[in-house]
Design a protein around this motif. Structure first.
Motif, PDB file in Angstrom:
ATOM      1  N   ILE A 160       0.887  -1.159   0.000  1.00  0.00           N
ATOM      2  CA  ILE A 160       0.000   0.000   0.000  1.00  0.00           C
ATOM      3  C   ILE A 160       0.926   1.210   0.000  1.00  0.00           C
ATOM      4  O   ILE A 160       1.944   1.198   0.698  1.00  0.00           O
ATOM      5  N   PRO A 161       0.621   2.258  -0.753  1.00  0.00           N
ATOM      6  CA  PRO A 161       1.467   3.450  -0.667  1.00  0.00           C
ATOM      7  C   PRO A 161       1.636   3.887   0.795  1.00  0.00           C
ATOM      8  O   PRO A 161       0.656   4.035   1.523  1.00  0.00           O
ATOM      9  N   GLY A 162       2.864   3.992   1.213  1.00  0.00           N
ATOM     10  CA  GLY A 162       3.165   4.323   2.603  1.00  0.00           C
ATOM     11  C   GLY A 162       3.348   3.099   3.487  1.00  0.00           C
ATOM     12  O   GLY A 162       3.810   3.210   4.613  1.00  0.00           O
ATOM     13  N   MET A 163       2.997   1.932   2.965  1.00  0.00           N
ATOM     14  CA  MET A 163       3.136   0.664   3.699  1.00  0.00           C
ATOM     15  C   MET A 163       3.608  -0.393   2.687  1.00  0.00           C
ATOM     16  O   MET A 163       2.834  -1.248   2.260  1.00  0.00           O
ATOM     17  N   PRO A 164       4.863  -0.324   2.293  1.00  0.00           N
ATOM     18  CA  PRO A 164       5.356  -1.183   1.202  1.00  0.00           C
ATOM     19  C   PRO A 164       5.320  -2.676   1.503  1.00  0.00           C
ATOM     20  O   PRO A 164       5.358  -3.486   0.584  1.00  0.00           O
ATOM     21  N   HIS A 165       5.221  -3.053   2.758  1.00  0.00           N
ATOM     22  CA  HIS A 165       5.175  -4.474   3.131  1.00  0.00           C
ATOM     23  C   HIS A 165       3.768  -4.910   3.535  1.00  0.00           C
ATOM     24  O   HIS A 165       3.600  -5.964   4.154  1.00  0.00           O
ATOM     25  N   GLY A 166       2.784  -4.099   3.198  1.00  0.00           N
ATOM     26  CA  GLY A 166       1.412  -4.406   3.569  1.00  0.00           C
ATOM     27  C   GLY A 166       1.084  -3.830   4.931  1.00  0.00           C
ATOM     28  O   GLY A 166       1.815  -2.997   5.479  1.00  0.00           O
TER      29      GLY A 166
END
Length: 84
Positions: free
Chosen positions: A20-26
């Motif tokens: 997720i944009p801002g959460m590259p690892h989910g």
């Protein structure tokens, strides 16, 4: 059934394995999505960056219950039941 504006249970309670944009690892379960606004609306709604899993979620009484509190409880139970 339509989503209750401002509920955001599915954006907080459930884990999301895709980036997720801002959460590259989910997003881990129980963690607020970085794309939630202060009003608990999705900043990616309708945009191509929105993860497919998010777009595929459809509001239902079984998932959302009849209140925000019920949605959090139902989704917490579902998250627990689907953990590896």
């Amino acid at each position: 059934m339509d989503c209750r504006v401002g509920c955001a249970a599915c954006c907080i309670v459930v884990s999301i394995s895709s980036p997720i944009p801002g959460m590259p690892h989910g997003k881990p379960a129980g963690v607020r999505c970085s794309q939630l606004s202060d009003e608990n609306t999705c900043n990616l709604f309708g945009k191509p960056e929105r993860p497919a899993v998010c777009s595929s979620l459809k509001a239902s009484v079984e998932m959302c219950g009849r209140s925000n509190e019920e949605a959090f409880a139902l989704l917490s139970d579902l998250e627990q039941a689907t953990r590896p």
